[in-house]
Design an enzyme around this catalytic site. Structure first.
Site, PDB file in Angstrom:
ATOM      1  N   CYS A  96      23.156  11.410  66.160  1.00 12.86           N
ATOM      2  CA  CYS A  96      24.813  11.716  66.089  1.00 12.86           C
ATOM      3  C   CYS A  96      25.141  10.925  64.705  1.00 12.86           C
ATOM      4  O   CYS A  96      24.329   9.936  64.261  1.00 12.86           O
ATOM      5  CB  CYS A  96      25.235  10.786  67.191  1.00 12.86           C
ATOM      6  SG  CYS A  96      27.109  10.461  67.136  1.00 12.86           S
ATOM      7  N   HIS A 138      27.227  16.835  73.981  1.00 13.95           N
ATOM      8  CA  HIS A 138      27.257  15.953  73.235  1.00 13.95           C
ATOM      9  C   HIS A 138      28.759  15.729  72.806  1.00 13.95           C
ATOM     10  O   HIS A 138      29.133  14.643  72.530  1.00 13.95           O
ATOM     11  CB  HIS A 138      26.193  16.030  72.215  1.00 13.95           C
ATOM     12  CG  HIS A 138      26.149  15.020  71.197  1.00 13.95           C
ATOM     13  ND1 HIS A 138      25.059  14.061  70.894  1.00 13.95           N
ATOM     14  CD2 HIS A 138      27.058  14.460  69.897  1.00 13.95           C
ATOM     15  CE1 HIS A 138      25.255  13.232  70.057  1.00 13.95           C
ATOM     16  NE2 HIS A 138      26.303  13.495  69.426  1.00 13.95           N
ATOM     17  N   GLU A 139      29.396  16.575  72.102  1.00 10.28           N
ATOM     18  CA  GLU A 139      30.728  16.543  71.576  1.00 10.28           C
ATOM     19  C   GLU A 139      31.583  16.086  72.573  1.00 10.28           C
ATOM     20  O   GLU A 139      32.590  15.377  72.330  1.00 10.28           O
ATOM     21  CB  GLU A 139      31.116  17.688  70.723  1.00 10.28           C
ATOM     22  CG  GLU A 139      30.111  18.189  69.496  1.00 10.28           C
ATOM     23  CD  GLU A 139      29.641  17.151  68.717  1.00 10.28           C
ATOM     24  OE1 GLU A 139      30.557  16.309  68.343  1.00 10.28           O
ATOM     25  OE2 GLU A 139      28.550  16.734  68.155  1.00 10.28           O
ATOM     26  N   HIS A 142      31.953  12.856  73.571  1.00 12.69           N
ATOM     27  CA  HIS A 142      32.384  11.910  72.496  1.00 12.69           C
ATOM     28  C   HIS A 142      33.948  11.821  72.864  1.00 12.69           C
ATOM     29  O   HIS A 142      34.807  10.750  72.631  1.00 12.69           O
ATOM     30  CB  HIS A 142      32.362  12.576  70.993  1.00 12.69           C
ATOM     31  CG  HIS A 142      31.289  12.296  70.323  1.00 12.69           C
ATOM     32  ND1 HIS A 142      30.963  11.000  69.942  1.00 12.69           N
ATOM     33  CD2 HIS A 142      30.417  12.742  69.807  1.00 12.69           C
ATOM     34  CE1 HIS A 142      29.962  10.952  69.040  1.00 12.69           C
ATOM     35  NE2 HIS A 142      29.297  11.938  69.089  1.00 12.69           N
TER      36      HIS A 142
END
Ligand code: NI
Length: 166
Positions: A96, A138-139, A142
């Site tokens: 990341c 993953h995004e 966030h």
């Protein structure tokens, strides 16, 4: 030009939905997101990494950091929602831009459907698998204040890129 790193409080927050489409503000954020993605060659990038607490991500596109990403064009997804299409889980290495130099082994759904909006407010709905599905999960994490180290089950599989045997 900088990307927030792990430890910055904003990376632990839930970001807000975008309510206004077709706005200069939104266009500006998207432009910034794409510029940073290009410069730092992430497989994806989320607005909170730039200090903007909005539910906007970009993903796809070529990157040297992740040759397995293929050659799909970079895409923007606003207010994304992810739904797994099966129980199948795959373990894979993640990094990341907010956790520079480190990699960890993270479980993700192998098959997902994602929905959301483009900058004009048109609805997007598509399926993804493998690496693309991983990047999307993953995004979206966030946007909920979750960095990949929180997802690591076995910290024997977390460390500096140069030290790990992958
Ligand atoms: Ni990230």
């Amino acid at each position: 030009m900088t990307i927030l790193r792990m430890g910055h409080p904003l990376l632990n927050c839930r970001s807000e939905e975008v309510l206004d489409f077709n706005s200069p503000d939104l266009d500006g954020i998207v432009e910034q997101l794409l510029e940073y993605r290009d410069r730092f060659e992430g497989a994806g990038l989320a607005a909170p990494q730039l200090g903007i607490a909005k539910r906007i991500i970009c993903f796809g596109g070529k990157t040297k950091r992740y040759p397995e990403a293929g050659a799909s064009p970079v895409r923007i997804l606003i207010n994304p929602i992810i739904e797994p299409l099966s129980d199948e889980i795959e373990s894979g290495w993640e990094g990341c831009l907010s956790v520079p130099g480190l990699r960890g082994l993270v479980d993700r759904f192998e098959y997902i459907r994602y929905t959301g909006f483009d900058v004009a407010g048109n609805q997007i709905s598509a399926e993804a698998s493998g690496f693309e599905a991983r990047v999307l999960q993953h995004e979206v994490d966030h946007l909920d204040g979750i960095l990949f180290p929180k997802r690591i089950k076995d910290f024997a599989h977390f460390g500096f890129e140069e030290e790990l045997v992958i």
